[in-house]
Design a protein around this motif. Structure first.
Motif, PDB file in Angstrom:
ATOM      1  N   LYS A  24      42.842  23.709  84.862  1.00 56.76           N
ATOM      2  CA  LYS A  24      43.296  25.135  84.680  1.00 56.76           C
ATOM      3  C   LYS A  24      44.584  25.296  85.243  1.00 56.76           C
ATOM      4  N   ARG A  25      45.168  26.203  84.694  1.00 54.58           N
ATOM      5  CA  ARG A  25      46.664  26.626  85.225  1.00 54.58           C
ATOM      6  C   ARG A  25      46.930  28.139  84.898  1.00 54.58           C
ATOM      7  N   THR A  45      43.742  26.426  80.200  1.00 54.43           N
ATOM      8  CA  THR A  45      42.706  25.606  80.499  1.00 54.43           C
ATOM      9  C   THR A  45      42.810  24.285  79.604  1.00 54.43           C
ATOM     10  N   GLN A  46      42.436  23.281  80.174  1.00 49.81           N
ATOM     11  CA  GLN A  46      42.222  21.671  79.492  1.00 49.81           C
ATOM     12  C   GLN A  46      43.809  21.329  79.070  1.00 49.81           C
ATOM     13  N   ASP A  47      43.655  20.911  77.793  1.00 46.82           N
ATOM     14  CA  ASP A  47      45.105  20.535  77.311  1.00 46.82           C
ATOM     15  C   ASP A  47      46.140  21.525  77.134  1.00 46.82           C
ATOM     16  N   ARG A  48      45.954  22.711  77.110  1.00 44.88           N
ATOM     17  CA  ARG A  48      46.816  23.875  77.173  1.00 44.88           C
ATOM     18  C   ARG A  48      47.642  24.039  78.297  1.00 44.88           C
ATOM     19  N   CYS A  49      47.177  23.365  79.434  1.00 43.31           N
ATOM     20  CA  CYS A  49      47.836  23.525  80.831  1.00 43.31           C
ATOM     21  C   CYS A  49      49.295  22.959  80.610  1.00 43.31           C
ATOM     22  N   ILE A  90      51.264  30.658  73.740  1.00 42.74           N
ATOM     23  CA  ILE A  90      52.354  31.219  74.435  1.00 42.74           C
ATOM     24  C   ILE A  90      53.751  30.887  73.662  1.00 42.74           C
ATOM     25  N   SER A  91      54.547  31.943  73.579  1.00 45.04           N
ATOM     26  CA  SER A  91      55.868  31.763  72.717  1.00 45.04           C
ATOM     27  C   SER A  91      56.797  32.404  73.289  1.00 45.04           C
ATOM     28  N   LEU A  92      58.007  32.176  73.067  1.00 47.43           N
ATOM     29  CA  LEU A  92      59.108  32.991  73.373  1.00 47.43           C
ATOM     30  C   LEU A  92      59.085  34.196  72.569  1.00 47.43           C
TER      31      LEU A  92
END
Length: 120
Positions: A24-25, A45-49, A90-92
Motif C-alpha cells: 500500500k501507499r 494498493t498493489q500495482d497502483r502504488c 489519479i490524474s492532473l
C-alpha cells in the motif's frame, strides 16, 4: 456514480509492503472545492502504488476512489469498524497524466493520455 476528490497533493508517503501479498501507499490530498479545505488520506494498493511516482507535492489532482469498510473483532470479542478511502485513479486536474522522466527525454509531448499504457 463516481466518488472523486479534487485537491492538491500535500504529502506522498513511501510504499509499504504489509505482507508478501499486500502493498500500500498513502497520499494526503487537501481539498480545494470545500469551503473549509480538508486533508484526506487516500490509500493506493498493489500495482497502483507506482502510479504515485509520477506526482509531487503541490500537484492539483482529481482522485477517483472507492470507500471500503471492514469489521475487526478484538480478542475481548468487541467489534470495531474501520474505513479506508481506496484510490483507483489519479490524474492532473488540468486533464491527463504527468509524463515519466524517461519518456520526457524521448518524446516531445505535453501529457500522456492513458496512464495504463505507461511503462513501469
Amino acid at each position: 456514480m463516481s466518488n472523486q476528490i479534487k485537491g492538491r497533493i500535500k504529502t506522498i508517503f513511501p510504499t509499504i509492503h504489509v505482507s508478501e501479498k499486500f502493498t500500500k501507499r498513502d497520499v494526503v490530498i487537501t481539498t480545494t472545492t470545500d469551503m473549509y479545505p480538508q486533508d484526506i488520506l487516500v490509500q493506493f494498493t498493489q500495482d497502483r502504488c507506482a502510479v504515485l511516482d509520477l506526482y509531487k507535492s503541490g500537484d492539483e489532482v482529481d482522485v477517483d476512489y472507492n470507500l471500503r469498510g471492514r469489521e475487526w473483532i478484538s480478542p475481548q470479542g468487541e467489534a470495531k469498524y474501520f474505513n479506508t478511502i481506496e484510490g483507483w485513479r489519479i490524474s492532473l486536474a488540468s486533464g491527463g497524466y504527468p509524463i515519466p522522466q524517461e519518456i520526457q527525454k524521448d518524446a516531445p509531448v505535453e501529457q500522456v493520455e492513458d496512464i495504463n499504457n505507461l511503462p513501469f
